[in-house]
Motif scaffolding. Sequence first.
Motif, PDB file in Angstrom:
ATOM      1  N   ARG A 209     -25.712  68.763  14.852  1.00  0.00           N
ATOM      2  CA  ARG A 209     -26.238  69.942  14.141  1.00  0.00           C
ATOM      3  C   ARG A 209     -25.785  69.940  12.676  1.00  0.00           C
ATOM      4  O   ARG A 209     -26.578  70.225  11.779  1.00  0.00           O
ATOM      5  CB  ARG A 209     -25.774  71.221  14.835  1.00  0.00           C
ATOM      6  CG  ARG A 209     -26.192  72.511  14.104  1.00  0.00           C
ATOM      7  CD  ARG A 209     -25.707  73.727  14.856  1.00  0.00           C
ATOM      8  NE  ARG A 209     -26.499  73.948  16.055  1.00  0.00           N
ATOM      9  CZ  ARG A 209     -27.623  74.655  16.101  1.00  0.00           C
ATOM     10  NH1 ARG A 209     -28.105  75.211  14.993  1.00  0.00           N
ATOM     11  NH2 ARG A 209     -28.274  74.812  17.217  1.00  0.00           N
ATOM     12  N   GLU A 210     -24.522  69.645  12.450  1.00  0.00           N
ATOM     13  CA  GLU A 210     -24.010  69.613  11.076  1.00  0.00           C
ATOM     14  C   GLU A 210     -24.700  68.533  10.254  1.00  0.00           C
ATOM     15  O   GLU A 210     -24.977  68.721   9.061  1.00  0.00           O
ATOM     16  CB  GLU A 210     -22.503  69.401  11.101  1.00  0.00           C
ATOM     17  CG  GLU A 210     -21.737  70.607  11.646  1.00  0.00           C
ATOM     18  CD  GLU A 210     -20.260  70.330  11.844  1.00  0.00           C
ATOM     19  OE1 GLU A 210     -19.833  69.185  11.544  1.00  0.00           O
ATOM     20  OE2 GLU A 210     -19.539  71.230  12.300  1.00  0.00           O
ATOM     21  N   SER A 211     -25.020  67.411  10.877  1.00  0.00           N
ATOM     22  CA  SER A 211     -25.709  66.340  10.154  1.00  0.00           C
ATOM     23  C   SER A 211     -27.123  66.771   9.793  1.00  0.00           C
ATOM     24  O   SER A 211     -27.631  66.410   8.722  1.00  0.00           O
ATOM     25  CB  SER A 211     -25.744  65.063  10.993  1.00  0.00           C
ATOM     26  OG  SER A 211     -26.651  65.171  12.085  1.00  0.00           O
ATOM     27  N   ASN A 213     -28.034  69.860   9.145  1.00  0.00           N
ATOM     28  CA  ASN A 213     -27.872  70.761   7.996  1.00  0.00           C
ATOM     29  C   ASN A 213     -27.746  69.975   6.696  1.00  0.00           C
ATOM     30  O   ASN A 213     -28.357  70.310   5.679  1.00  0.00           O
ATOM     31  CB  ASN A 213     -26.628  71.641   8.175  1.00  0.00           C
ATOM     32  CG  ASN A 213     -26.824  72.737   9.198  1.00  0.00           C
ATOM     33  OD1 ASN A 213     -27.924  73.236   9.381  1.00  0.00           O
ATOM     34  ND2 ASN A 213     -25.753  73.116   9.874  1.00  0.00           N
ATOM     35  N   SER A 214     -26.972  68.928   6.730  1.00  0.00           N
ATOM     36  CA  SER A 214     -26.623  68.217   5.493  1.00  0.00           C
ATOM     37  C   SER A 214     -27.774  67.396   4.933  1.00  0.00           C
ATOM     38  O   SER A 214     -27.794  67.118   3.722  1.00  0.00           O
ATOM     39  CB  SER A 214     -25.421  67.295   5.744  1.00  0.00           C
ATOM     40  OG  SER A 214     -25.753  66.263   6.654  1.00  0.00           O
ATOM     41  N   VAL A 215     -28.741  66.989   5.756  1.00  0.00           N
ATOM     42  CA  VAL A 215     -29.813  66.126   5.250  1.00  0.00           C
ATOM     43  C   VAL A 215     -30.937  66.919   4.593  1.00  0.00           C
ATOM     44  O   VAL A 215     -31.865  66.330   4.044  1.00  0.00           O
ATOM     45  CB  VAL A 215     -30.411  65.245   6.370  1.00  0.00           C
ATOM     46  CG1 VAL A 215     -29.368  64.316   6.935  1.00  0.00           C
ATOM     47  CG2 VAL A 215     -31.065  66.086   7.461  1.00  0.00           C
ATOM     48  N   GLN A 216     -30.869  68.228   4.614  1.00  0.00           N
ATOM     49  CA  GLN A 216     -31.922  69.039   4.021  1.00  0.00           C
ATOM     50  C   GLN A 216     -31.503  69.519   2.633  1.00  0.00           C
ATOM     51  O   GLN A 216     -30.346  69.855   2.405  1.00  0.00           O
ATOM     52  CB  GLN A 216     -32.253  70.222   4.938  1.00  0.00           C
ATOM     53  CG  GLN A 216     -32.679  69.732   6.320  1.00  0.00           C
ATOM     54  CD  GLN A 216     -33.249  70.803   7.182  1.00  0.00           C
ATOM     55  OE1 GLN A 216     -34.373  71.237   6.993  1.00  0.00           O
ATOM     56  NE2 GLN A 216     -32.465  71.239   8.151  1.00  0.00           N
ATOM     57  N   GLY A 219     -29.625  72.630   2.527  1.00  0.00           N
ATOM     58  CA  GLY A 219     -28.320  72.609   3.165  1.00  0.00           C
ATOM     59  C   GLY A 219     -28.222  73.343   4.481  1.00  0.00           C
ATOM     60  O   GLY A 219     -27.113  73.614   4.957  1.00  0.00           O
ATOM     61  N   ARG A 220     -29.347  73.665   5.081  1.00  0.00           N
ATOM     62  CA  ARG A 220     -29.330  74.361   6.377  1.00  0.00           C
ATOM     63  C   ARG A 220     -30.643  74.119   7.100  1.00  0.00           C
ATOM     64  O   ARG A 220     -31.647  73.748   6.487  1.00  0.00           O
ATOM     65  CB  ARG A 220     -29.153  75.877   6.173  1.00  0.00           C
ATOM     66  CG  ARG A 220     -30.311  76.534   5.415  1.00  0.00           C
ATOM     67  CD  ARG A 220     -30.148  78.048   5.343  1.00  0.00           C
ATOM     68  NE  ARG A 220     -31.230  78.686   4.607  1.00  0.00           N
ATOM     69  CZ  ARG A 220     -32.398  79.043   5.130  1.00  0.00           C
ATOM     70  NH1 ARG A 220     -32.653  78.806   6.413  1.00  0.00           N
ATOM     71  NH2 ARG A 220     -33.320  79.644   4.381  1.00  0.00           N
ATOM     72  N   GLY A 256     -35.076  65.009   1.638  1.00  0.00           N
ATOM     73  CA  GLY A 256     -33.620  64.914   1.667  1.00  0.00           C
ATOM     74  C   GLY A 256     -33.104  63.497   1.849  1.00  0.00           C
ATOM     75  O   GLY A 256     -33.809  62.584   2.217  1.00  0.00           O
TER      76      GLY A 256
END
Length: 256
Positions: A209-211, A213-216, A219-220, A256
């Motif tokens: 899930r955190e990954s 978030n980070s690829v957009q 940031g979410r 992203g």
Amino acid sequence: MQKLTNKAILIIGGTSGIGSATAALFAHEGADLTIAARKPWNDELAASIHDSGSRAQFVATDVSNTADIRALFDQHMELHGKIDVLFNNAAYDGPGTPVRETTDEELEKVLGTNIKGVFTSCREAIPYMEDAGQGVIINTTAGSAREGLAWPNLGAYIASKGAIISFTRALAVELSQSNIRVNSLNPGVVDTPLLNGFLDKSDDPQAFRESLNSVQLMGRIGQPDEIARAALFLASESSSFVTGTDLLVDGGLVLG
């Protein structure tokens, strides 16, 4: 002013996630609804629609079954007498396995829900819309089906969503002379039960899930109500000059 007053709308895959948020928003905007899904609508959604004053019904439907789709349209027309908007939002993400491990049964289930169901429901809606001289069709796709973006273990799902993008474009051309607009809605990664089910199949759901978030770029991941507002744009006269497009609402995921 409500944007969907006197509109009769059929939402397939409308009891959770994006579908549920869209059903509630459409009702608030004055639409009368038929909501179809395998799982029934929950009390919160039913109460929200009831409080809006919308005339609505739920019809249990397996979208991969042609007989179910035909029965769904019969029940929709019996209550509402017309269909102004069809929103094909049902989806199945599949087993979460590599292509070489995907069984025929799972492949048929993914394609049956994600592309056969869309094709069949469009086929059923077209005669009603042509008779009325107008209509809107919206098909939900996925960011992973766009060029330059894909994930492993989703081969059947991504293929089916890519097929919807192509089918939508072809159908828009086919129906352009009938005053029927056809678009797809591409929600990127959104916080829904479908996403959570896919994350749960991974070794570390929280890290995954955190990954995401980070690829957009924003940031979410997205929220269902944000996609519902885009569906409202496509369903309403706000998009009167839009057809044959795949509308990205992805927080910059593809870039992203």
